[in-house]
Write a protein that holds these residues in place. Sequence first.
Motif, mmCIF file in Angstrom:
data_model
loop_
_atom_site.group_PDB
_atom_site.id
_atom_site.type_symbol
_atom_site.label_atom_id
_atom_site.label_comp_id
_atom_site.label_asym_id
_atom_site.label_seq_id
_atom_site.Cartn_x
_atom_site.Cartn_y
_atom_site.Cartn_z
ATOM 1 N N GLU A 105 3.712 -1.901 1.695
ATOM 2 C CA GLU A 105 2.372 -1.703 1.157
ATOM 3 C C GLU A 105 1.288 -2.100 2.155
ATOM 4 O O GLU A 105 0.100 -1.891 1.903
ATOM 5 C CB GLU A 105 2.202 -2.518 -0.137
ATOM 6 C CG GLU A 105 3.200 -2.170 -1.227
ATOM 7 C CD GLU A 105 3.004 -0.772 -1.762
ATOM 8 O OE1 GLU A 105 1.852 -0.279 -1.733
ATOM 9 O OE2 GLU A 105 3.987 -0.169 -2.214
ATOM 10 N N GLY A 106 1.668 -2.737 3.254
ATOM 11 C CA GLY A 106 0.698 -3.158 4.249
ATOM 12 C C GLY A 106 -0.215 -4.269 3.776
ATOM 13 O O GLY A 106 -1.385 -4.325 4.167
ATOM 14 N N HIS A 124 -1.105 -11.135 -5.495
ATOM 15 C CA HIS A 124 -1.224 -9.904 -4.712
ATOM 16 C C HIS A 124 -0.157 -8.866 -5.069
ATOM 17 O O HIS A 124 -0.203 -7.748 -4.543
ATOM 18 C CB HIS A 124 -1.140 -10.223 -3.218
ATOM 19 C CG HIS A 124 -2.377 -10.872 -2.681
ATOM 20 N ND1 HIS A 124 -2.624 -12.228 -2.784
ATOM 21 C CD2 HIS A 124 -3.469 -10.355 -2.044
ATOM 22 C CE1 HIS A 124 -3.786 -12.512 -2.225
ATOM 23 N NE2 HIS A 124 -4.320 -11.395 -1.771
ATOM 24 N N VAL A 125 0.817 -9.220 -5.889
ATOM 25 C CA VAL A 125 1.805 -8.237 -6.332
ATOM 26 C C VAL A 125 1.128 -7.253 -7.278
ATOM 27 O O VAL A 125 0.327 -7.648 -8.145
ATOM 28 C CB VAL A 125 2.992 -8.940 -7.025
ATOM 29 C CG1 VAL A 125 3.981 -7.914 -7.573
ATOM 30 C CG2 VAL A 125 3.691 -9.876 -6.042
ATOM 31 N N PRO A 165 -3.785 -3.322 7.697
ATOM 32 C CA PRO A 165 -2.501 -3.034 7.034
ATOM 33 C C PRO A 165 -1.529 -2.263 7.915
ATOM 34 O O PRO A 165 -0.310 -2.431 7.796
ATOM 35 C CB PRO A 165 -2.910 -2.219 5.798
ATOM 36 C CG PRO A 165 -4.308 -1.729 6.086
ATOM 37 C CD PRO A 165 -4.929 -2.765 6.964
ATOM 38 N N TRP A 166 -2.051 -1.414 8.814
ATOM 39 C CA TRP A 166 -1.165 -0.688 9.717
ATOM 40 C C TRP A 166 -0.424 -1.639 10.649
ATOM 41 O O TRP A 166 0.708 -1.370 11.049
ATOM 42 C CB TRP A 166 -1.972 0.331 10.524
ATOM 43 C CG TRP A 166 -2.991 -0.299 11.422
ATOM 44 C CD1 TRP A 166 -2.826 -0.714 12.713
ATOM 45 C CD2 TRP A 166 -4.354 -0.617 11.083
ATOM 46 N NE1 TRP A 166 -3.976 -1.255 13.212
ATOM 47 C CE2 TRP A 166 -4.938 -1.217 12.240
ATOM 48 C CE3 TRP A 166 -5.132 -0.453 9.944
ATOM 49 C CZ2 TRP A 166 -6.257 -1.640 12.257
ATOM 50 C CZ3 TRP A 166 -6.446 -0.878 9.974
ATOM 51 C CH2 TRP A 166 -7.000 -1.463 11.116
ATOM 52 N N SER A 174 3.556 -1.924 11.001
ATOM 53 C CA SER A 174 4.183 -1.747 12.309
ATOM 54 C C SER A 174 5.094 -2.917 12.652
ATOM 55 O O SER A 174 6.208 -2.730 13.148
ATOM 56 C CB SER A 174 3.097 -1.583 13.376
ATOM 57 O OG SER A 174 3.656 -1.559 14.669
ATOM 58 N N ILE A 175 4.627 -4.134 12.391
ATOM 59 C CA ILE A 175 5.413 -5.318 12.732
ATOM 60 C C ILE A 175 6.526 -5.559 11.725
ATOM 61 O O ILE A 175 7.630 -5.966 12.090
ATOM 62 C CB ILE A 175 4.492 -6.551 12.824
ATOM 63 C CG1 ILE A 175 3.470 -6.388 13.955
ATOM 64 C CG2 ILE A 175 5.299 -7.826 13.035
ATOM 65 C CD1 ILE A 175 2.448 -7.512 14.029
#
Length: 353
Positions: A231-232, A257-258, A338-339, A343-344
């Motif tokens: 979900e980033g 945050h869920v 968020p990207w 990515s990580i």
Amino acid sequence: MAAAIGVRSDFNSADLRRFSRRCDDPDQVRRVLALAVILDGGSRSDAAKMAGVTLQIVRDWVLRFNEAGPEGLATRKAPGPASILNDEQRARLAQQVEAGPIPAAHGVVRWRLVDLAQWIWDEFGLSVTRFTLGRELRAMGYRKLTARPRHHGQKSDDIADFKKTFAARLAKIRRALPKGTPIELWWQDEARIGQQTKLTRRWARRGTRPSAPKDQRRASAWIFGAICPAEGKGAGIVMPRCNSEAMSMHLEEIAFHVAPGAHAVLLLDQAGWHGSAELVVPDNITLLPLPPRCPELNPVENVWQFMRDNWLSNRIFSSYDDIVDHCCFAWNKLVDQPWRIMSIGLRQWAHRF
């Protein structure tokens, strides 16, 4: 004077011009259009004038076109000088690089180009400069990379066994939930950020040794961080110490945050405060411990490395409050990207289920 070489007739000028419109190689387009002039009935001199080359070069283009069609006119890389090493020697070199040096025998704990050049001289009697050897290694697919840390007590099969059984564990958690409940995969970890920051690599002129400030004081804080790569998104808090109370507060932050109606499966290591009887776990979170001494399975470890390398190193923190401010700034900056979290953090073995 010898007769001009004929041009193959299975292509016409319209075919070549259509090919040139699809081609991304400008030099190949120039050659193809020169051949199109000839197929239109123009002379070799007209083709040479249009392309800005000599008649001999046009003749070479005709030979390449007759042999392989328009693809034969693609720009080709010059072969360059022949390699000093043969295939067998390159295979031996690859084995030596993979095996690594033996400190007692080679006198070093990691290979440098100069050490490998000496090994090649000892093994094959060939003199290779480190610049040539560097090109050889890059052509073989090797790069100089930072080693990934591995716990010295890690069992060899723990990571493979966890990945193999992960789908079954996730399915068991899913069966215990109401039917149709979405599952979010989260990873959690803590990082100590203190006045004794690390020094990272930096650009500098070759031959110089760059310097950076280094603090000797010991004030520090802890970032409790969790990410949901699919979900980033992330959830974090900064605390003065690690204990069950701080972990319970972090679980509350993650639960907030869920997504509504979803359930979080939180993967985390086996630190004492992660399994304490005093820990309060929200109803929308299930804890899934990782195998002991396997930090490679937790992408939050990579998040800490990224944050230290880019936002939290090579600086002086004046006080504990200053540390907290910088930790909050770094974490919020990560959450705003968020990207970057995707990515990580995305792991194919975990996110294909």
